[in-house]
Design an enzyme around this catalytic site. Structure first.
Site, PDB file in Angstrom:
ATOM      1  N   CYS A  23      40.639  81.653  80.410  1.00 14.17           N
ATOM      2  CA  CYS A  23      39.762  81.293  81.488  1.00 14.17           C
ATOM      3  C   CYS A  23      38.695  82.330  81.852  1.00 14.17           C
ATOM      4  CB  CYS A  23      40.775  81.010  82.522  1.00 14.17           C
ATOM      5  SG  CYS A  23      39.768  80.612  84.259  1.00 14.17           S
ATOM      6  N   CYS A  49      47.061  78.996  87.121  1.00 18.28           N
ATOM      7  CA  CYS A  49      46.466  78.079  88.189  1.00 18.28           C
ATOM      8  C   CYS A  49      46.620  76.610  88.006  1.00 18.28           C
ATOM      9  CB  CYS A  49      45.034  78.654  88.309  1.00 18.28           C
ATOM     10  SG  CYS A  49      44.217  77.609  89.483  1.00 18.28           S
TER      11      CYS A  49
END
Length: 358
Positions: A98, A193
């Site tokens: 990410c 997440c």
């Protein structure tokens, strides 16, 4: 100087805005919508409260505020990578992907390119040496996040700012409370997440299904039980095996035969190793060694932990090998070994761990 501040609504990135304003900057705040989208729609991080807090921060400090979406890119670069890694029997690191591909990759390509710097709430610092920017560790050793940044590139680190990297977490919370920021008492985010409130095993089952197989004791070959698929288990895992007479630890996975091998005891010798092979190695700023024979003294991490382990790195063809001074628990192929200088100040880069028996 034009600065883009990536703010998530948490206490760390909220204090970043305060620090930048105190330093005389006028940052533009960006909230990045990330999550995942498949044929059934979105499975998103719960974003409403995050956006509300971030919007408040922007108003409080008089900053421009934009909400941008990188859902599709997140699916392609992070979620798909995670699923494919698990399917191959590896232990993925979505946080590293990410940072490299989304926050400092796709964001830069679409919006960040219009700014001089990108500021984030990571616990990290930068160090200038001979005109070159190096990623370096944070003041707070417990919160240091350089291991999550071990895959970023030279161009990315040149553009990054870490305004809270010189602060302890307690100092960050104190600033947030003094400024009456709504995120002052928010808990730190945990887990992956894009899953939001979805259970990790439910997520894996959704995309990889179930495939029953045997759980076998490594030392004896005795079948102890069954599992629902090797992809639900990772090296070093202790919980969730459903075996009596434990504790049991996952030591090996045979993905062709769908067998999980385990060892018994509170500290079985079989879960440790001292050799870590890496498939290639990505330096962040530059290769400080060049072509070398023998070994170089380093410190390293193979998981997110405050402790650094001392060892030596060797180059064997295209392979980099770390030989640790002490035994390391749970060396998991697919994870990344993040390499630091011997004083664990500069983060040099990282390489993906491959099966040490190969």
């Amino acid at each position: 100087m034009e600065i883009a501040a990536l703010v998530s609504g948490g206490v760390d990135s909220s204090v970043v805005v305060h620090q930048l304003k105190e330093a005389g900057y006028d940052p533009t705040i960006f909230y990045i919508r990330i999550g995942m989208e498949d044929k059934d729609g979105y499975i998103d991080c719960p974003a409403e409260e995050d956006i509300e807090i971030t919007s408040y921060i922007a108003r409080k400090y008089g900053c421009r505020f934009e909400i941008v979406s990188l859902h599709d890119e997140y699916w392609d670069r992070v979620v798909s990578y995670t699923i494919e890694s698990v399917k191959r029997g590896l232990t993925p690191n979505p946080d590293m992907m990410c940072n490299k591909y989304i926050k400092f990759g796709c964001f830069e390509e679409k919006w960040g390119k219009d700014f001089d710097k990108i500021a984030t709430g990571h616990y990290a610092t930068t160090t200038e040496i001979d005109g070159k920017t190096w990623l370096s560790t944070a003041k707070d050793p417990v919160k240091d996040q350089t291991d999550f940044l071990g895959q970023i590139t030279r161009l990315q680190i040149q553009k990054l700012m870490f305004p809270i990297g010189h602060l302890m977490k307690s100092e960050v919370r104190a600033i947030a409370e003094a400024q009456k920021l709504p995120s002052a008492k928010r808990k730190d985010s945990q887990g992956i997440c894009f899953l939001g409130k979805i259970n990790y095993n439910d997520f894996i089952e959704r995309y990889l299904g179930k495939r029953p197989g045997k759980i076998v004791e490594l030392e004896t070959g005795k079948v102890l039980g069954k599992h629902n698929g090797y992809w639900f288990h990772t090296i070093g895992q202790r919980k969730g095996l459903g075996l009596s007479g434990g504790p049991w630890f996952v030591i090996q996975k045979d993905i062709k035969r769908n067998i999980i091998y385990v060892s018994n005891g509170y500290d079985p010798e079989t879960q440790y190793g001292k050799v870590i092979n890496m498939q290639g190695f990505d330096f962040i700023t530059e290769d400080p060694w060049g072509e070398f024979e023998g070994e170089k003294e380093i410190t390293f991490k193979i998981r997110h932990t405050p402790e650094f382990t001392h060892g030596y790195i060797r180059r064997i063809g295209d392979l980099y090998r770390v030989e640790s001074d002490e035994k390391i628990q749970g060396i998991a192929p697919g994870q990344y070994s993040v390499i630091y200088d011997k004083d664990h100040h500069l983060c040099l880069g990282s390489g993906m761990i491959i099966d040490e028996t190969k």
